[in-house]
Design an enzyme around this catalytic site. Structure first.
Site, PDB file in Angstrom:
ATOM      1  N   ARG A  47     -52.520 -25.854 -51.254  1.00  0.00           N
ATOM      2  CA  ARG A  47     -53.590 -25.984 -50.261  1.00  0.00           C
ATOM      3  C   ARG A  47     -54.621 -26.995 -50.760  1.00  0.00           C
ATOM      4  NH1 ARG A  47     -56.719 -20.225 -51.449  1.00  0.00           N
ATOM      5  NH2 ARG A  47     -58.334 -21.156 -52.749  1.00  0.00           N
ATOM      6  N   GLY A  48     -55.693 -27.150 -49.997  1.00  0.00           N
ATOM      7  CA  GLY A  48     -56.848 -27.918 -50.474  1.00  0.00           C
ATOM      8  C   GLY A  48     -56.508 -29.335 -50.868  1.00  0.00           C
ATOM      9  N   GLU A  49     -56.988 -29.740 -52.022  1.00  0.00           N
ATOM     10  CA  GLU A  49     -56.803 -31.106 -52.480  1.00  0.00           C
ATOM     11  C   GLU A  49     -56.087 -31.161 -53.827  1.00  0.00           C
ATOM     12  OE1 GLU A  49     -59.772 -34.754 -53.598  1.00  0.00           O
ATOM     13  OE2 GLU A  49     -60.051 -33.819 -51.666  1.00  0.00           O
ATOM     14  N   ASP A 103     -63.100 -28.458 -55.531  1.00  0.00           N
ATOM     15  CA  ASP A 103     -64.038 -29.503 -55.928  1.00  0.00           C
ATOM     16  C   ASP A 103     -64.262 -29.450 -57.443  1.00  0.00           C
ATOM     17  OD1 ASP A 103     -64.043 -29.880 -53.247  1.00  0.00           O
ATOM     18  OD2 ASP A 103     -66.143 -29.411 -52.898  1.00  0.00           O
ATOM     19  N   TYR A 135     -54.329 -20.494 -47.889  1.00  0.00           N
ATOM     20  CA  TYR A 135     -55.512 -19.906 -47.264  1.00  0.00           C
ATOM     21  C   TYR A 135     -55.065 -18.664 -46.500  1.00  0.00           C
ATOM     22  CZ  TYR A 135     -57.749 -24.251 -48.552  1.00  0.00           C
ATOM     23  OH  TYR A 135     -58.242 -25.298 -49.265  1.00  0.00           O
ATOM     24  N   SER A 186     -54.356 -28.709 -55.712  1.00  0.00           N
ATOM     25  CA  SER A 186     -53.000 -28.160 -55.843  1.00  0.00           C
ATOM     26  C   SER A 186     -52.020 -29.014 -55.029  1.00  0.00           C
ATOM     27  CB  SER A 186     -52.954 -26.692 -55.404  1.00  0.00           C
ATOM     28  OG  SER A 186     -53.482 -26.528 -54.112  1.00  0.00           O
TER      29      SER A 186
HETATM   30  O1  TRH Z   1     -59.503 -23.922 -53.952  1.00  0.00           O
HETATM   31  P1  TRH Z   1     -59.124 -24.871 -52.890  1.00  0.00           P
HETATM   32  O2  TRH Z   1     -58.962 -24.267 -51.582  1.00  0.00           O
HETATM   33  O3  TRH Z   1     -60.186 -26.006 -52.811  1.00  0.00           O
HETATM   34  C1  TRH Z   1     -60.611 -26.575 -51.590  1.00  0.00           C
HETATM   35  C2  TRH Z   1     -60.246 -28.038 -51.521  1.00  0.00           C
HETATM   36  O4  TRH Z   1     -60.484 -28.771 -52.664  1.00  0.00           O
HETATM   37  C3  TRH Z   1     -60.984 -28.686 -50.362  1.00  0.00           C
HETATM   38  O5  TRH Z   1     -60.746 -30.077 -50.349  1.00  0.00           O
HETATM   39  C4  TRH Z   1     -62.456 -28.389 -50.504  1.00  0.00           C
HETATM   40  O6  TRH Z   1     -63.206 -29.038 -49.606  1.00  0.00           O
HETATM   41  C5  TRH Z   1     -62.607 -26.889 -50.411  1.00  0.00           C
HETATM   42  O7  TRH Z   1     -61.976 -26.310 -51.534  1.00  0.00           O
HETATM   43  C6  TRH Z   1     -64.065 -26.446 -50.368  1.00  0.00           C
HETATM   44  O8  TRH Z   1     -57.739 -25.576 -53.273  1.00  0.00           O
HETATM   45  P2  TRH Z   1     -57.379 -26.704 -54.348  1.00  0.00           P
HETATM   46  O9  TRH Z   1     -58.043 -27.985 -54.047  1.00  0.00           O
HETATM   47  O10 TRH Z   1     -55.925 -26.726 -54.444  1.00  0.00           O
HETATM   48  O11 TRH Z   1     -57.972 -26.176 -55.722  1.00  0.00           O
HETATM   49  C7  TRH Z   1     -57.467 -25.123 -56.445  1.00  0.00           C
HETATM   50  C8  TRH Z   1     -57.781 -25.308 -57.922  1.00  0.00           C
HETATM   51  O12 TRH Z   1     -57.601 -24.084 -58.604  1.00  0.00           O
HETATM   52  C9  TRH Z   1     -56.889 -26.330 -58.602  1.00  0.00           C
HETATM   53  O13 TRH Z   1     -57.631 -27.104 -59.525  1.00  0.00           O
HETATM   54  C10 TRH Z   1     -55.875 -25.476 -59.350  1.00  0.00           C
HETATM   55  C11 TRH Z   1     -56.720 -24.299 -59.719  1.00  0.00           C
HETATM   56  N1  TRH Z   1     -56.005 -23.045 -59.989  1.00  0.00           N
HETATM   57  C12 TRH Z   1     -56.042 -22.524 -61.265  1.00  0.00           C
HETATM   58  O14 TRH Z   1     -56.664 -23.147 -62.172  1.00  0.00           O
HETATM   59  N2  TRH Z   1     -55.417 -21.341 -61.519  1.00  0.00           N
HETATM   60  C13 TRH Z   1     -54.731 -20.632 -60.572  1.00  0.00           C
HETATM   61  O15 TRH Z   1     -54.189 -19.545 -60.857  1.00  0.00           O
HETATM   62  C14 TRH Z   1     -54.675 -21.209 -59.236  1.00  0.00           C
HETATM   63  C15 TRH Z   1     -53.906 -20.483 -58.170  1.00  0.00           C
HETATM   64  C16 TRH Z   1     -55.326 -22.400 -58.990  1.00  0.00           C
END
Ligand code: TRH
Length: 360
Positions: free
Chosen positions: A259-261, A6, A187, A263
């Site tokens: 994962r998530g949104e 988020d 995850y 990435s």
């Molecule tokens: O962290 P997430 O699992 O986030 C999730 C989803 O957004 C989901 O929709 C939400 O409801 C839940 O959280 C609570 O996965 P996501 O969305 O891929 O976000 C990861 C973020 O972290 C993304 O902006 C990329 C960033 N990132 C870095 O900046 N550095 C890193 O080394 C890594 C691995 C990721």
């Protein structure tokens, strides 16, 4: 479980909009520690350098009953059902009541490929304070709000970023033309053990070497890594790196586990095959969301690619589909072109704001 999505989506959107000279951004966040990790260790400082004023969510709550009229933007984006505090909402109404234009209130929703998002996108929802809130649905169709592109093109055109330099071995390509790279950001429930063993088998059969970039805090045991010693897989553990550097990593890998949104969307811009570990919901809604996405994503693929690709996205063993990687790579590149043709989220939000300014 650590979640960054988020904050990550909002930070990305803020960065992207801040590139415009005529826009000033103020970002309120209820977990600055998460934002700090994504934003070079210090979101307030990094934000200031980009023209983004980053403030803790508690700042609004600490104002008590005072109405922070000087903090009200022309456009207020409420992301991921964060529920704007009452004093801020009251101040938004005041703006509207004194002859000035009302702030435009946008509710940025979670990303979904489900068909109903087409109908819901930009629907106004009149609130009991005389303001209307517009639902903004990101998505993968013309009728939805697109996905954020941000500075993807510049960021991925860079040489190896400093944070990744100690882990990146460009010489590999010269010595082994068949080296591939895979990134893993999943995850903890992902069935990686079997998956990796099968990948090792596929790589062995095709005579390839695979470098596995394990992002911070992944559920991959030392025992598993030990058991795959001598296989064609080489594990490289990464620290948590800034968001732009993570983007760069995805752009350079042949296969990304995301994962998530946020990435998930980056993996699509990368134009490479990816496996989406969708955020699990207790009511199983994520399964419907995943299938809706797969229906769109696999359109136009050969029947073999569609059936193996759908199974791959649900953790079938890589040795079953590894031979289709070249075809999948081509398919991914054309999907990314399709997304570009639809227009990106930041541009579509600005178009909507403009259309509302004209009609007000
Ligand atoms: O962290 P997430 O699992 O986030 C999730 C989803 O957004 C989901 O929709 C939400 O409801 C839940 O959280 C609570 O996965 P996501 O969305 O891929 O976000 C990861 C973020 O972290 C993304 O902006 C990329 C960033 N990132 C870095 O900046 N550095 C890193 O080394 C890594 C691995 C990721």
């Amino acid at each position: 479980m650590d979640n960054y999505g988020d904050a990550g989506v909002c930070w990305r959107l803020a960065r992207s909009l801040s590139k415009r000279d005529d826009i000033r951004i103020r970002l309120f966040c209820d977990d600055l520690k998460v934002l700090d990790k994504i934003a070079h260790g210090d979101a307030i400082k990094t934000g200031a350098a980009l023209g983004i004023e980053v403030l803790p969510w508690s700042y609004l709550e600490d104002l008590g009953n005072t109405k922070p009229t000087d903090l009200i933007g022309d456009v207020v984006i409420e992301a991921f059902a964060c529920h704007i505090p009452k004093n801020y909402l009251d101040a938004m109404c005041l703006e509207g009541s004194q002859g000035s234009a009302k702030p435009l209130w946008i509710n940025l929703e979670y990303l979904t490929a489900e068909p109903w998002a087409d109908e819901m996108h930009l629907m106004p929802s009149p609130q009991n304070n005389n303001l209307s809130k517009f639902f903004y649905f990101p998505g993968f169709t013309e009728k939805t709000g697109g996905v954020t592109l941000g500075d993807w093109d510049n960021v991925t055109a860079r040489d190896v970023p400093i944070s990744l330099a100690p882990y990146w071995d460009d010489r590999l390509e010269a010595s082994y033309p068949t080296v591939r790279r895979v990134s893993i950001f999943n995850y903890s429930h992902a069935p990686l053990e079997n998956w990796l063993k099968s990948l090792a088998m596929a790589a062995h059969n095709s005579g390839e070497l695979i470098d596995i970039y394990v992002c911070a805090n992944q559920n991959i045991s030392v025992e598993l890594i030990q058991s795959l010693k001598g296989s064609p897989l080489r594990f490289i553990q990464l620290p948590f790196i800034p968001q732009e550097d993570y983007d760069w990593l995805l752009s350079r890998c042949d296969l990304n586990l995301v994962r998530g949104e946020d990435s998930f969307v980056r993996a699509q811009w990368a134009g490479q095959p990816f496996i989406w570990d969708i955020y699990p919901q207790s009511d199983g809604a994520h399964e419907i969301k995943l299938d809706a996405f797969l229906d769109l994503y696999w359109k136009g693929g050969s029947s073999a690619l569609i059936s193996q690709g759908k199974a791959a996205m649900k953790w079938s063993e890589p040795h079953q589909w590894w031979a289709l990687m070249a075809e999948w790579t081509q398919h991914s590149a054309s999907w990314s072109e399709k997304l570009r043709a639809l227009g990106h989220l930041e541009g579509k939000i600005l178009d909507f704001v403009k259309s509302q300014e004209i009609s007000r």
